[in-house]
Design a protein around this motif. Sequence first.
Motif, short mmCIF file in Angstrom:
data_model
loop_
_atom_site.label_atom_id
_atom_site.label_comp_id
_atom_site.label_asym_id
_atom_site.label_seq_id
_atom_site.Cartn_x
_atom_site.Cartn_y
_atom_site.Cartn_z
N MET A 65 -9.94 -30.93 -32.44
CA MET A 65 -8.54 -30.49 -32.37
C MET A 65 -8.48 -28.99 -32.06
N ASP A 66 -9.40 -28.24 -32.64
CA ASP A 66 -9.40 -26.80 -32.38
C ASP A 66 -9.78 -26.49 -30.93
N MET A 67 -10.71 -27.26 -30.40
CA MET A 67 -11.07 -27.10 -28.98
C MET A 67 -9.83 -27.32 -28.13
N LEU A 68 -9.10 -28.38 -28.49
CA LEU A 68 -7.93 -28.78 -27.72
C LEU A 68 -6.79 -27.76 -27.85
N LEU A 69 -6.40 -27.48 -29.09
CA LEU A 69 -5.22 -26.65 -29.33
C LEU A 69 -5.40 -25.21 -28.86
N SER A 70 -6.62 -24.71 -28.95
CA SER A 70 -6.85 -23.32 -28.57
C SER A 70 -6.66 -23.11 -27.07
N SER A 71 -6.65 -24.21 -26.31
CA SER A 71 -6.52 -24.07 -24.85
C SER A 71 -5.15 -23.57 -24.45
N GLY A 72 -4.12 -23.91 -25.22
CA GLY A 72 -2.75 -23.51 -24.86
C GLY A 72 -2.61 -22.00 -24.73
N GLU A 73 -3.19 -21.27 -25.66
CA GLU A 73 -3.10 -19.81 -25.66
C GLU A 73 -3.93 -19.21 -24.52
N ARG A 74 -5.02 -19.88 -24.17
CA ARG A 74 -5.84 -19.36 -23.05
C ARG A 74 -5.07 -19.42 -21.75
N VAL A 75 -4.30 -20.51 -21.58
CA VAL A 75 -3.50 -20.66 -20.36
C VAL A 75 -2.54 -19.48 -20.22
N THR A 76 -1.81 -19.18 -21.29
CA THR A 76 -0.82 -18.09 -21.22
C THR A 76 -1.50 -16.75 -20.96
N ALA A 77 -2.61 -16.51 -21.67
CA ALA A 77 -3.30 -15.22 -21.53
C ALA A 77 -3.75 -15.01 -20.08
N ALA A 78 -4.34 -16.05 -19.50
CA ALA A 78 -4.83 -15.93 -18.14
C ALA A 78 -3.67 -15.73 -17.16
N LEU A 79 -2.59 -16.51 -17.32
CA LEU A 79 -1.45 -16.37 -16.40
C LEU A 79 -0.83 -14.98 -16.48
N LEU A 80 -0.73 -14.45 -17.69
CA LEU A 80 -0.14 -13.12 -17.85
C LEU A 80 -1.03 -12.06 -17.19
N ALA A 81 -2.35 -12.21 -17.35
CA ALA A 81 -3.27 -11.26 -16.73
C ALA A 81 -3.14 -11.32 -15.20
N ILE A 82 -3.04 -12.53 -14.67
CA ILE A 82 -2.90 -12.68 -13.21
C ILE A 82 -1.59 -12.03 -12.75
N ALA A 83 -0.51 -12.27 -13.50
CA ALA A 83 0.79 -11.70 -13.12
C ALA A 83 0.74 -10.17 -13.13
N LEU A 84 0.05 -9.59 -14.12
CA LEU A 84 -0.05 -8.13 -14.20
C LEU A 84 -0.92 -7.57 -13.08
N GLN A 85 -2.02 -8.27 -12.80
CA GLN A 85 -2.90 -7.80 -11.73
C GLN A 85 -2.14 -7.79 -10.40
N GLU A 86 -1.30 -8.80 -10.22
CA GLU A 86 -0.52 -8.89 -8.99
C GLU A 86 0.45 -7.70 -8.86
N LYS A 87 0.85 -7.15 -10.00
CA LYS A 87 1.71 -5.95 -9.97
C LYS A 87 0.88 -4.68 -9.79
N GLY A 88 -0.43 -4.86 -9.62
CA GLY A 88 -1.28 -3.69 -9.41
C GLY A 88 -1.77 -3.04 -10.68
N LEU A 89 -1.58 -3.74 -11.83
CA LEU A 89 -2.03 -3.17 -13.09
C LEU A 89 -3.34 -3.82 -13.51
N PRO A 90 -4.29 -3.03 -14.01
CA PRO A 90 -5.56 -3.61 -14.46
C PRO A 90 -5.34 -4.36 -15.78
N ALA A 91 -5.67 -5.64 -15.78
CA ALA A 91 -5.50 -6.44 -16.99
C ALA A 91 -6.67 -7.38 -17.13
N ILE A 92 -7.03 -7.70 -18.37
CA ILE A 92 -8.11 -8.66 -18.59
C ILE A 92 -7.74 -9.61 -19.73
N ALA A 93 -7.89 -10.91 -19.48
CA ALA A 93 -7.58 -11.92 -20.50
C ALA A 93 -8.84 -12.24 -21.30
N MET A 94 -8.67 -12.43 -22.60
CA MET A 94 -9.81 -12.76 -23.46
C MET A 94 -9.49 -13.94 -24.37
#
Length: 401
Positions: A65-94
Amino acid sequence: MLIVHKYGGTSVGDLERIGNVASRVAKAKEAGDDIVVVVSAMSGETNKLTEFAKHFSENPSKREMDMLLSSGERVTAALLAIALQEKGLPAIAMTGRQAGILTDDSHTYARIESIDPSAMKKEIDAGKIVIVSGFQGINSDGSVTTLGRGGSDLSAVAIAGALKADACEIYSDVDGIYTTDPRIEPKAKKMDFISYDEMLELASLGAKVLQNRSVELAKKLNVKIIAKSSFSDAEGTVIAEETEEMEAVLVSGIAVDRNQARVSLREVSDKPGIAAEIFSKLSEENVNVDMIIQNASTDGTTNLGFTVPSSEIKNARGVMESFDHDIGSMDFDDSVCKVSVVGVGMKSHTGVAATAFCALAKENINIEMISTSEIKVSLIVSEKYAELAVRTLHDAYNLDK
Ligand code: ASP
Ligand code: MG
């Protein structure tokens, strides 16, 4: 300054909203602060994943369940990092692990044991916006763990503590903590400041804004929280260590808990050990007792009253019936509620309780039980008066001013 931002599920509820968060984060970064962002899963995602697991099993393994549920937050973190990078800002998702969050082994309800902030610090020093997946860590054997529902708030506060951040801004769709529930009293006002202890006592008023466990942790680590809305630029409410300014205010807020039931015992044998027996038995049956009052005894018997959560009243009745040789009569009432007046100012002012009693008396509301602590007066009244009692007390302490 180093500021931790935390965005809850509704704030990142769809792609447009993640884009909106990216703009807010970009603005904060461009203003010159170092920013670490902690994100929740998109709203509804954690529930959806839980349903997926139920399709295969009524009782799925907690590790998986933890493997499964923890994935939701990874999705958001990665998408936000991509959106920021696209604005020209250095961002890294962890992930939680990459951010150095170590927990105990209690899958689905893990406690954070320690945080090694070195990886986050390295990226911050390199000028990056660090975006951490909330709600997760790893245990000592490297398995992913999650922190319990609403746990991203806990991640944010713990990270703010580990990085010695200047503040932890918790963004939701509500712009702060109100003096009471605005659905009951439309004149409720947003508070500018509230102390950790008051916030813990007024938990129900903050329920939609931040998780209670995270307030306890913030108090322990002395992390300043600012509850804000991600949909406006309103100021928000600061939740921090008590100050003299806070003590000058008599009462901060009024909370109501409808999930209360009252047990009254009359003519209880007045002998040593009877209270010990009653309350030990209740605790063995997992009945959570809240307020307890006992009167001075007359003629070898006494009256004893206490409250329990409504859902536990049946259990409480079962326990009490096993004592019937020691109890004259008993009465159970599920239609009561607890109204609490909270404020650190009570420590240094007199008459706070009397004001509440007088105000309720004027409205003919009978007080069935009273309990007080250093910063709280709680009253049990009939549930049908819940809203009237809240409005009356809100008015009595001029909380709309
Ligand atoms: N996604 C998790 C939950 O819904 C954690 C959080 O949002 O804080 O409970
Ligand atoms: Mg939340």
